[in-house]
Write a protein that holds these residues in place. Structure first.
Motif, short mmCIF file in Angstrom:
data_model
loop_
_atom_site.label_atom_id
_atom_site.label_comp_id
_atom_site.label_asym_id
_atom_site.label_seq_id
_atom_site.Cartn_x
_atom_site.Cartn_y
_atom_site.Cartn_z
N ALA A 39 0.83 -1.21 0.00
CA ALA A 39 0.00 0.00 0.00
C ALA A 39 0.86 1.26 0.00
CB ALA A 39 -0.93 -0.01 1.21
N LEU A 40 1.98 1.23 0.72
CA LEU A 40 2.87 2.39 0.74
C LEU A 40 3.45 2.67 -0.64
CD1 LEU A 40 4.91 2.05 4.07
CD2 LEU A 40 3.38 3.92 3.43
N PHE A 41 3.91 1.62 -1.31
CA PHE A 41 4.46 1.79 -2.66
C PHE A 41 3.39 2.31 -3.62
CE2 PHE A 41 7.94 -0.89 -1.16
CZ PHE A 41 9.02 -0.35 -1.84
N TRP A 42 2.18 1.79 -3.48
CA TRP A 42 1.08 2.21 -4.36
C TRP A 42 0.74 3.68 -4.15
CZ3 TRP A 42 -4.06 3.49 -2.86
CH2 TRP A 42 -4.94 3.68 -3.93
N GLN A 43 0.66 4.09 -2.88
CA GLN A 43 0.31 5.48 -2.58
C GLN A 43 1.45 6.42 -2.97
OE1 GLN A 43 -2.78 6.52 -1.25
NE2 GLN A 43 -1.98 8.50 -1.92
N LEU A 51 6.61 16.30 -6.54
CA LEU A 51 6.47 16.14 -5.10
C LEU A 51 7.73 15.57 -4.49
CD1 LEU A 51 4.67 16.27 -2.59
CD2 LEU A 51 3.81 13.99 -3.17
N TRP A 52 8.37 14.62 -5.20
CA TRP A 52 9.61 14.04 -4.70
C TRP A 52 10.67 15.12 -4.51
CZ3 TRP A 52 10.86 9.84 -2.32
CH2 TRP A 52 10.14 8.66 -2.52
N VAL A 59 11.92 18.79 3.18
CA VAL A 59 11.58 17.93 4.30
C VAL A 59 12.60 16.82 4.49
CG1 VAL A 59 9.83 16.40 5.30
CG2 VAL A 59 9.12 18.41 3.99
N LEU A 60 12.80 16.03 3.43
CA LEU A 60 13.55 14.80 3.58
C LEU A 60 15.01 15.02 3.95
CD1 LEU A 60 13.03 11.78 3.41
CD2 LEU A 60 13.69 11.85 1.00
N ALA A 61 15.66 15.97 3.28
CA ALA A 61 17.09 16.19 3.53
C ALA A 61 17.34 16.57 4.98
CB ALA A 61 17.63 17.26 2.59
N TYR A 62 16.55 17.53 5.49
CA TYR A 62 16.75 17.97 6.87
C TYR A 62 16.40 16.86 7.86
CZ TYR A 62 16.29 20.70 11.15
OH TYR A 62 16.43 21.16 12.43
N SER A 63 15.25 16.21 7.66
CA SER A 63 14.82 15.15 8.58
C SER A 63 15.79 13.98 8.56
CB SER A 63 13.42 14.68 8.21
OG SER A 63 12.48 15.72 8.32
N LEU A 250 -1.13 12.75 2.05
CA LEU A 250 -0.92 11.31 2.18
C LEU A 250 0.16 10.78 1.24
CD1 LEU A 250 -1.81 8.85 3.75
CD2 LEU A 250 -3.64 8.48 2.08
N PRO A 251 0.20 11.16 -0.06
CA PRO A 251 1.29 10.70 -0.92
C PRO A 251 2.67 11.12 -0.40
CG PRO A 251 -0.49 11.57 -2.25
CD PRO A 251 -0.80 11.93 -0.83
N GLY A 252 2.76 12.37 0.10
CA GLY A 252 4.03 12.82 0.64
C GLY A 252 4.46 12.03 1.86
N ALA A 253 3.50 11.74 2.75
CA ALA A 253 3.82 10.93 3.93
C ALA A 253 4.25 9.52 3.51
CB ALA A 253 2.60 10.85 4.85
N ALA A 254 3.61 8.97 2.48
CA ALA A 254 3.99 7.64 2.00
C ALA A 254 5.40 7.64 1.43
CB ALA A 254 2.99 7.17 0.94
N GLN A 255 5.76 8.70 0.72
CA GLN A 255 7.10 8.77 0.15
C GLN A 255 8.17 8.91 1.23
OE1 GLN A 255 6.81 11.94 -2.73
NE2 GLN A 255 5.82 10.64 -4.27
N ILE A 256 7.90 9.70 2.25
CA ILE A 256 8.85 9.78 3.37
C ILE A 256 8.93 8.44 4.09
CG2 ILE A 256 9.41 10.98 5.52
CD1 ILE A 256 7.83 13.37 4.50
N SER A 257 7.81 7.73 4.20
CA SER A 257 7.79 6.42 4.84
C SER A 257 8.68 5.43 4.09
CB SER A 257 6.36 5.88 4.91
OG SER A 257 5.55 6.71 5.71
#
Length: 560
Positions: A39-43, A51-52, A59-63, A250-257
């Motif tokens: 489901a994560l890959f799909w979302q 968005l990536w 978000v991603l680089a700092y986190s 939700l897509p952004g949260a899935a990509q960070i996940s």
């Protein structure tokens, strides 16, 4: 003779058919564990390419940097504290050593978010510690004197390490205890000093155990959400939660996940790569631990003091503070009806989840026993996948999958029956139970498998010759002999369900609170005194598996 042969053939055929049913049940359970990842890959794939780049830049680089710094600091500290305390209680004999052996496990009873919650209140500018220091120094207000704020990266690393070091202490102590005495004694005869003995002999031999302990501590660090958020560290886990809850992305949260999931895979792979050439050449069953050096007088007191430091900071201080605040709150307002409702919710939810987790773990482990094939080992590993995933990542995957199923059921009910079912699975708490199952199934599978492995295979053959089938053999032979293992696994799962915060925050039904989410909400609002009773209740229940671990750890190799 022909009748007997025909009966045997029929019995064997029935055993195989029923064995296939158990295999199908195990396949279904393993499939449920894969659903959140799919489901994560799909979302994530539904998010745009832009968005990536936006997530990576903002978000991603700092986190990712914050998470890397926190993991590095926690890894170094837990390795240092866990290994040194394990060597202290193993290599030296001093007054209070036997108390330290089990007391060093006590920080495991305190979840990381409760330690952060307690210390934020303890070290608040108007809290008891700073108020006492100002009274001693003659200052009257925080404007004249105040300690540095612990809500930073250093504070997060220090507090997490004080809670997670037992993950290294346990395997390191077990390794020190089971090392052959002759290796240590030969080193002594060669003139090796005590310090050299630790660095040149004991520590290299314990590296596999330390690596396993550090990897487990880092997994818990990645899973943490409460302590990191309370202490102002924007880790990947916190970013996932805020991206979904605050920004409704939700897509952004899935990509960070997925980025966090890749980090977990890299961590596990690195730990296994680091141990690829490590082999144990000494049998633990035939080994005996060396005679510890006796310390007395000042040396003994210093050793006891050093061993007490992590216990005082990681358990005694927060537990004592929570006890005092809980008593004050109880005297002022008693036990509120809302708190009793939350305690009931926590108990019922954790108990129901524990039963389901034990049943599913028993199915997977027992199937691997009656069908000893390589494929079943793969199923066991897939079934344990959720334990390696941070709770926020797992909950988000389940939220996506169960939410889609909820919408499908709702549309079908409207088309066929003319009414809306709403969020049937999420609203009823089934999604949260699913998260607990996926998160803690590995504990059940591992414990049950360990219990079944102690039962000789000859018992199975004897039961089959007496006419017992697959289920009968389980009820009459394996379950009675595995009751202690099942009880221990049930206790661990129940306590972990009570303490789980990240999955509960994302998947709990509306207007449904547990002790953990109540504490999180009060701490987020800064009303620390309101959640002291809930925090203390979680800590008291968390002591139970620590007692179990301490009892298991008392069995020592024979001294020479």
């Amino acid at each position: 003779m022909a009748v007997s042969t025909e009966q045997d053939f029929h019995s064997e055929r029935t055993f195989r058919i029923r064995g296939k049913v158990w295999v199908l049940a195990s396949l279904l359970i393993a499939g449920l564990m894969l659903v959140p990842v799919i489901a994560l890959f799909w979302q994530a794939a539904r998010g745009s390419a832009g968005l990536w780049s936006h997530l990576f830049t903002n978000v991603l680089a700092y986190s990712l940097g914050q998470t890397a710094i926190m993991m590095t600091g926690v890894g170094v500290l837990v390795a240092a504290i866990g290994t040194s305390t394990a060597w202290l209680v193993t290599a030296y004999e001093f007054p209070g050593r036997r108390v330290l052996e089990w007391a060093l496990l006590l920080p495991l009873a305190v979840p990381t978010y409760i330690v952060a919650y307690a210390y934020l209140d303890l070290l608040h500018p108007l809290g008891p510690v700073q108020s006492a220091i100002r009274a001693v120094l003659g200052y009257s207000s925080p404007r004249e004197f105040r300690l540095p704020d612990i809500r930073n990266m250093a504070g997060a690393i220090g507090l997490l390490s004080l809670v997670l070091y037992p993950y290294v202490y346990l395997p390191a102590r077990a390794m020190f205890m089971t090392q052959a005495a002759n290796l240590i004694e030969v080193s002594r005869t060669l003139g090796t000093t005590r310090r050299q003995l630790f660095w040149r002999v004991a520590l290299p031999m314990s590296r596999p155990a330390v690596a396993v302990g550090v990897s487990l501590a880092l997994m818990e660090t990645l899973n943490d959400i409460g302590a990191s958020e309370f202490l102002g560290v924007r880790s990947l886990t916190v970013s996932i939660y805020t991206t979904w809850v605050t920004r409704s992305d939700l897509p952004g949260a899935a990509q960070i996940s997925l980025a966090l999931l890749l980090l977990v895979i890299a961590l596990v792979s690195l730990e296994r790569w680091a141990r690829r050439h490590q082999r144990y050449s000494v049998s633990a069953q035939r080994s005996r631990s060396f005679t510890p050096w006796k310390l007395s007088g000042k040396a003994g007191l210093v050793a006891l003091g050093l061993g007490m430091v992590p216990i005082l900071l990681g358990f005694v201080a927060p537990a004592l503070h929570l006890s005092i605040e809980a008593w004050r709150r109880f005297q002022f307002a008693g036990l509120s009806d809302q708190l009793l409702i939350e305690a009931r919710n926590t108990f019922v939810l954790s108990a129901a989840a524990t039963v389901v987790v034990l049943i599913c773990g028993l199915i997977v482990a027992y199937t691997a026993r009656i069908v000893p094939r390589r494929g079943m080992q793969v199923l066991q590993r897939v079934s344990s996948l959720g334990y390696a995933m941070p709770g926020t990542v797992l909950a988000l995957g389940i939220l996506i999958a169960v939410g889609s199923l909820d919408r499908f059921i709702d549309r079908s009910a409207q088309d066929w029956f003319g009414f809306s079912t709403g969020l049937l699975l999420i609203g009823s708490g089934l999604a949260l139970g699913y998260a607990y199952l996926a998160r803690f199934l590995a504990i059940s599978v591992g414990s049950v498998d360990a219990g079944l492995s102690r039962i000789p295979r000859s018992y199975d053959d004897t039961a089959r010759t007496l006419g017992y089938g697959v289920t009968g053999m389980l009820w009459r032979v394996h379950l009675p002999l595995s009751r202690a293992t099942l009880a221990a696994a049930g206790l661990l799962v129940f306590v972990d369900c009570m303490k789980e915060l990240s999955a509960t925050l994302l998947l709990r039904p509306l207007n449904f609170e547990t002790l953990a989410t109540h504490l999180y909400g009060e701490a987020a609002r800064g009303t620390y005194e309101e959640a002291a009773i809930a925090a203390l209740a979680i800590v008291m229940v968390g002591i139970l598996p620590v007692i179990l671990l301490a009892r298991v750890g008392r069995v020592e190799p024979n001294r020479p």
